[in-house]
Design a protein around this motif. Structure first.
Motif, PDB file in Angstrom:
ATOM      1  N   GLU A 111       0.818  -1.215   0.000  1.00 41.07           N
ATOM      2  CA  GLU A 111       0.000   0.000   0.000  1.00 41.07           C
ATOM      3  C   GLU A 111       0.852   1.265   0.000  1.00 41.07           C
ATOM      4  OE1 GLU A 111      -3.713   2.008   2.459  1.00 41.07           O
ATOM      5  OE2 GLU A 111      -2.768   0.195   3.245  1.00 41.07           O
ATOM      6  N   VAL A 112       1.915   1.298   0.808  1.00 41.45           N
ATOM      7  CA  VAL A 112       2.712   2.520   0.853  1.00 41.45           C
ATOM      8  C   VAL A 112       3.521   2.723  -0.430  1.00 41.45           C
ATOM      9  CG1 VAL A 112       2.774   2.633   3.376  1.00 41.45           C
ATOM     10  CG2 VAL A 112       4.650   1.544   2.161  1.00 41.45           C
ATOM     11  N   VAL A 113       3.928   1.640  -1.085  1.00 37.45           N
ATOM     12  CA  VAL A 113       4.659   1.799  -2.354  1.00 37.45           C
ATOM     13  C   VAL A 113       3.704   2.249  -3.468  1.00 37.45           C
ATOM     14  CG1 VAL A 113       6.101   0.682  -4.095  1.00 37.45           C
ATOM     15  CG2 VAL A 113       6.484   0.202  -1.685  1.00 37.45           C
ATOM     16  N   VAL A 114       2.486   1.728  -3.474  1.00 30.27           N
ATOM     17  CA  VAL A 114       1.493   2.208  -4.441  1.00 30.27           C
ATOM     18  C   VAL A 114       1.250   3.706  -4.225  1.00 30.27           C
ATOM     19  CG1 VAL A 114      -0.944   2.074  -5.139  1.00 30.27           C
ATOM     20  CG2 VAL A 114       0.394  -0.025  -4.854  1.00 30.27           C
ATOM     21  N   ASP A 115       1.130   4.123  -2.969  1.00 30.98           N
ATOM     22  CA  ASP A 115       0.953   5.546  -2.679  1.00 30.98           C
ATOM     23  C   ASP A 115       2.180   6.360  -3.092  1.00 30.98           C
ATOM     24  OD1 ASP A 115      -1.576   5.073  -1.737  1.00 30.98           O
ATOM     25  OD2 ASP A 115      -1.079   5.383   0.377  1.00 30.98           O
ATOM     26  N   ALA A 116       3.370   5.793  -2.910  1.00 27.91           N
ATOM     27  CA  ALA A 116       4.597   6.482  -3.329  1.00 27.91           C
ATOM     28  C   ALA A 116       4.608   6.673  -4.843  1.00 27.91           C
ATOM     29  CB  ALA A 116       5.830   5.698  -2.876  1.00 27.91           C
ATOM     30  N   LEU A 117       4.114   5.692  -5.582  1.00 27.21           N
ATOM     31  CA  LEU A 117       4.026   5.817  -7.040  1.00 27.21           C
ATOM     32  C   LEU A 117       3.076   6.955  -7.411  1.00 27.21           C
ATOM     33  CD1 LEU A 117       4.626   4.830  -9.925  1.00 27.21           C
ATOM     34  CD2 LEU A 117       2.867   3.069  -9.590  1.00 27.21           C
ATOM     35  N   GLN A 118       1.937   7.039  -6.745  1.00 26.38           N
ATOM     36  CA  GLN A 118       0.989   8.115  -7.026  1.00 26.38           C
ATOM     37  C   GLN A 118       1.583   9.472  -6.657  1.00 26.38           C
ATOM     38  OE1 GLN A 118      -2.296   7.824  -8.499  1.00 26.38           O
ATOM     39  NE2 GLN A 118      -1.722   9.955  -8.778  1.00 26.38           N
ATOM     40  N   ARG A 119       2.247   9.560  -5.494  1.00 26.90           N
ATOM     41  CA  ARG A 119       2.880  10.820  -5.088  1.00 26.90           C
ATOM     42  C   ARG A 119       3.930  11.254  -6.110  1.00 26.90           C
ATOM     43  NH1 ARG A 119       3.011   8.804   0.150  1.00 26.90           N
ATOM     44  NH2 ARG A 119       5.196   8.236  -0.061  1.00 26.90           N
ATOM     45  N   ALA A 120       4.697  10.293  -6.621  1.00 29.92           N
ATOM     46  CA  ALA A 120       5.736  10.612  -7.607  1.00 29.92           C
ATOM     47  C   ALA A 120       5.116  11.180  -8.878  1.00 29.92           C
ATOM     48  CB  ALA A 120       6.571   9.373  -7.917  1.00 29.92           C
ATOM     49  N   ALA A 121       4.010  10.601  -9.315  1.00 29.40           N
ATOM     50  CA  ALA A 121       3.317  11.120 -10.506  1.00 29.40           C
ATOM     51  C   ALA A 121       2.818  12.537 -10.246  1.00 29.40           C
ATOM     52  CB  ALA A 121       2.160  10.212 -10.901  1.00 29.40           C
ATOM     53  N   ASP A 122       2.228  12.739  -9.080  1.00 29.56           N
ATOM     54  CA  ASP A 122       1.693  14.056  -8.731  1.00 29.56           C
ATOM     55  C   ASP A 122       2.790  15.101  -8.593  1.00 29.56           C
ATOM     56  OD1 ASP A 122      -0.815  12.837  -8.691  1.00 29.56           O
ATOM     57  OD2 ASP A 122      -0.892  12.714  -6.492  1.00 29.56           O
ATOM     58  N   ALA A 123       3.972  14.686  -8.137  1.00 28.92           N
ATOM     59  CA  ALA A 123       5.088  15.607  -7.907  1.00 28.92           C
ATOM     60  C   ALA A 123       6.022  15.728  -9.106  1.00 28.92           C
ATOM     61  CB  ALA A 123       5.888  15.146  -6.690  1.00 28.92           C
ATOM     62  N   LEU A 141      -1.065   4.252 -14.250  1.00 27.00           N
ATOM     63  CA  LEU A 141      -1.512   5.014 -15.421  1.00 27.00           C
ATOM     64  C   LEU A 141      -1.247   6.505 -15.251  1.00 27.00           C
ATOM     65  CD1 LEU A 141      -4.810   3.087 -16.222  1.00 27.00           C
ATOM     66  CD2 LEU A 141      -2.584   2.872 -17.344  1.00 27.00           C
ATOM     67  N   ALA A 142      -1.374   7.021 -14.031  1.00 21.80           N
ATOM     68  CA  ALA A 142      -1.054   8.432 -13.780  1.00 21.80           C
ATOM     69  C   ALA A 142       0.426   8.698 -14.030  1.00 21.80           C
ATOM     70  CB  ALA A 142      -1.434   8.810 -12.349  1.00 21.80           C
ATOM     71  N   SER A 143       1.280   7.763 -13.614  1.00 23.96           N
ATOM     72  CA  SER A 143       2.722   7.929 -13.836  1.00 23.96           C
ATOM     73  C   SER A 143       3.060   7.870 -15.318  1.00 23.96           C
ATOM     74  CB  SER A 143       3.507   6.854 -13.085  1.00 23.96           C
ATOM     75  OG  SER A 143       3.425   7.077 -11.710  1.00 23.96           O
ATOM     76  N   MET A 144       2.438   6.941 -16.024  1.00 22.79           N
ATOM     77  CA  MET A 144       2.708   6.841 -17.464  1.00 22.79           C
ATOM     78  C   MET A 144       2.259   8.113 -18.180  1.00 22.79           C
ATOM     79  SD  MET A 144       1.780   2.826 -18.125  1.00 22.79           S
ATOM     80  CE  MET A 144       2.582   2.624 -19.737  1.00 22.79           C
ATOM     81  N   ALA A 145       1.125   8.662 -17.776  1.00 23.93           N
ATOM     82  CA  ALA A 145       0.618   9.890 -18.406  1.00 23.93           C
ATOM     83  C   ALA A 145       1.452  11.112 -18.025  1.00 23.93           C
ATOM     84  CB  ALA A 145      -0.843  10.111 -18.007  1.00 23.93           C
ATOM     85  N   ALA A 146       2.004  11.121 -16.818  1.00 20.15           N
ATOM     86  CA  ALA A 146       2.780  12.274 -16.349  1.00 20.15           C
ATOM     87  C   ALA A 146       4.138  12.392 -17.032  1.00 20.15           C
ATOM     88  CB  ALA A 146       2.967  12.186 -14.831  1.00 20.15           C
ATOM     89  N   PHE A 147       4.670  11.281 -17.521  1.00 21.78           N
ATOM     90  CA  PHE A 147       6.022  11.270 -18.086  1.00 21.78           C
ATOM     91  C   PHE A 147       6.030  10.610 -19.466  1.00 21.78           C
ATOM     92  CE2 PHE A 147       6.213  10.596 -13.437  1.00 21.78           C
ATOM     93  CZ  PHE A 147       6.721  11.832 -13.070  1.00 21.78           C
TER      94      PHE A 147
END
Length: 186
Positions: free
Chosen positions: A68-80, A117-123
């Motif tokens: 759960e925390v790594v999934v959240d870290a992936l989302q935070r990375a996309a957002d940041a 998908l958010a990470s792929m779209a962000a970069f």
């Protein structure tokens, strides 16, 4: 992987959770450590999944497992807009998901597809991140139940976009096509 006891997983999870929002470097190193522990170790993968499931069913308020925390870290990375942190999270999640149906299901329940998908779209033009994301997608697609979720969430379009945006990167092409192949087997 004797170091992979419940205490070590709890410490890594806590460090990612506590430092991720304020110190991306610390969180990224913890994410990498978790991915390294899971690499080439089915036993470690099972322990990581068991730790996550135990945290989820814990009576302790706010208890969170490693997945759960790594999934959240992936989302935070996309957002940041932090492609290096997103890539580290993709690699860690790939290692944790490899050969482990239960962990792929847990990741899906914890929102990995939205974060991926958010990470792929962000970069879109960061081929290293796209390669790591395609690799995670192909690993997740080894589970029929997850395949349906990937297709429903737009994962095929994300894979095709990665391949179009990184046409000269052989690894993106390789992992993207492999992921699409896994999606077709379900």
């Amino acid at each position: 992987h004797a170091a992979l006891g419940a205490g070590a997983l709890a410490l890594l999870s806590l460090a990612i959770d506590e430092h991720g929002p304020s110190d991306a470097r610390v969180a990224q190193h913890c994410v990498r450590a978790l991915g390294n522990l899971a690499f080439r170790s089915d036993v470690a993968r099972l322990r990581i999944g068991a730790h996550d499931a135990a945290a989820q069913s814990s009576a302790t308020p706010g208890a969170r497992g490693a997945i759960e925390v790594v999934v959240d870290a992936l989302q935070r990375a996309a957002d940041a807009a932090d492609d290096a942190a997103a890539g580290a999270a993709c690699v860690a999640l790939t290692n944790v998901a490899h050969n482990c149906e239960g962990n792929r299901a847990l990741m899906t329940e914890r929102g990995v597809l939205d974060a991926l998908l958010a990470s792929m779209a962000a970069f879109p033009g960061v081929c290293l991140l796209q390669r790591q994301a395609c690799w995670l997608m192909l690993t997740l697609a080894a589970s029929n139940a997850v395949v349906e979720a990937i297709i429903a969430s737009g994962g095929v379009g994300a894979l095709l976009a990665a391949m179009v945006n990184c046409p000269r990167d052989a690894s993106v092409q390789h992992f993207g096509l492999w992921a699409i192949t896994n999606l077709g087997w379900a």
